[in-house]
Motif scaffolding. Structure first.
Motif, PDB file in Angstrom:
ATOM      1  N   UNK A  89      -9.655   2.686  49.501  1.00 21.12           N
ATOM      2  CA  UNK A  89      -8.983   3.970  49.198  1.00 21.12           C
ATOM      3  C   UNK A  89      -8.418   3.953  47.781  1.00 21.12           C
ATOM      4  N   UNK A  90      -7.834   2.808  47.426  1.00 23.04           N
ATOM      5  CA  UNK A  90      -7.235   2.668  46.089  1.00 23.04           C
ATOM      6  C   UNK A  90      -8.321   2.763  45.010  1.00 23.04           C
ATOM      7  N   UNK A  91      -9.484   2.215  45.305  1.00 18.77           N
ATOM      8  CA  UNK A  91     -10.579   2.311  44.317  1.00 18.77           C
ATOM      9  C   UNK A  91     -11.001   3.770  44.130  1.00 18.77           C
ATOM     10  N   UNK A  92     -11.031   4.515  45.247  1.00 14.33           N
ATOM     11  CA  UNK A  92     -11.425   5.939  45.146  1.00 14.33           C
ATOM     12  C   UNK A  92     -10.449   6.702  44.258  1.00 14.33           C
ATOM     13  N   UNK A  93      -9.195   6.257  44.232  1.00 10.89           N
ATOM     14  CA  UNK A  93      -8.204   6.962  43.403  1.00 10.89           C
ATOM     15  C   UNK A  93      -8.359   6.588  41.928  1.00 10.89           C
ATOM     16  N   UNK A  94      -9.267   5.668  41.621  1.00 10.99           N
ATOM     17  CA  UNK A  94      -9.560   5.328  40.224  1.00 10.99           C
ATOM     18  C   UNK A  94      -8.610   4.314  39.613  1.00 10.99           C
ATOM     19  N   UNK A  95      -7.758   3.696  40.432  1.00 16.80           N
ATOM     20  CA  UNK A  95      -6.754   2.794  39.855  1.00 16.80           C
ATOM     21  C   UNK A  95      -7.130   1.319  39.896  1.00 16.80           C
TER      22      UNK A  95
END
Ligand code: NAD
Length: 248
Positions: A89-95
């Motif tokens: 999920x964190x990767x999807x947010x671009x962070x």
């Protein structure tokens, strides 16, 4: 663990922009893959320090593959758990600037993370020690399960070795350099499910911190390196990670 610490971790994640994770066997325990300390697991029957050394493999590969057959069964039936999903999920947010893992189980990639540095290789790949031909681990594990121990190369008769790194074996080329780069880029590192005892990997959270990153440490038990944490969250990763990384 206080609600306050969870809230602080959530806020820190919200305001950070370059987040890395450093994971160990503990993140996959709730997927059914025991860490070295879990009771009643694989490692009670096979001491990894006896069955999984590089020198031992070179002198008698059968010993490793006998243990490896059982490990394959455990890894092949495991699925990512909510802790792996939270990092995806964190990767999807671009962070996410990178996931550095000591695990060999491929679960971060299966959850959806793309920038994964595997410090200790991958158990689902194998290669011939003589001609370097590459094999899909699952195919080899099926052969081993059928008694083909140790498995040999179908081209040159060399012994096949899993791509997972054994004790005493050098780390995969570039893995450490890539991990160091990720540490230096991070403004926050999540350290999850690792006893921080295996070197040089265990030094990475300190390196990130020395380069200005904050550190959140999520682990079931205390480690000798808890002092590196700005926020310490004691408990199961599969419960805590979804609490500090809300779904979008
Ligand atoms: P470790 O076994 O030394 O430590 C695991 C840590 O995770 C422990 O401190 C334990 O308290 C904690 N833990 C256990 N369950 C947890 C949970 N549900 N949530 C949060 N924390 C939990 O593992 P390590 O530090 O990764 O290092 C040992 C080596 O074991 C590594 O080199 C790794 O390659 C190998 N290993 C990998 C796997 C895998 O790929 N899944 C499994 C076993 C061992």
């Amino acid at each position: 663990m206080s609600i306050d610490a969870i809230e602080k971790a959530r806020k820190l994640i919200q305001k950070s922009q370059k987040i890395s994770a450093f994971t160990g066997a503990g993140i996959s325990v709730d997927s059914g893959i025991p860490d070295f300390r879990s009771e009643g697991g694989l490692w009670e029957r096979y001491d990894p320090y006896e069955y999984a050394t590089y020198d031992g493999f070179l002198s008698d590969p059968s010993k490793f593959w006998t243990m490896g057959q059982e490990l394959a069964e455990v890894i092949l039936k495991a699925d990512p758990n909510p802790a792996h999903d939270a990092l995806a999920t964190l990767e999807k947010s671009g962070k996410i600037v990178g996931i550095i893992t000591q695990n060999i189980d491929n679960l971060h990639q299966r959850a959806g993370n793309s920038h994964v540095i595997e410090l200790h290789g991958n158990y689902l790949k194998a290669y011939c020690m003589k001609c370097k031909k590459e094999y899909v681990g699952e195919t080899i594990h099926r052969r081993v399960a059928n008694g083909d121990i140790p498995p040999y190369c179908d081209e040159c008769d060399g012994v096949l070795k899993s791509e997972a790194i054994l004790f005493g074996e050098p780390l995969p080329e570039n893995a450490m350099a890539n991990a160091i780069e990720v540490c230096k880029k991070s403004d926050l590192m999540l350290v999850i499910g690792t006893s921080l005892q295996v070197y040089p990997a265990a030094y990475l959270p300190q390196l990130a911190k020395n380069n200005g990153a904050k550190v959140i440490l999520v682990n079931l038990e205390g480690t000798n390196r808890d002092g590196v944490a700005d926020i310490l969250l004691r408990g199961r990763a599969a419960k805590i990670l979804p609490e500090i990384i809300p779904k979008e």
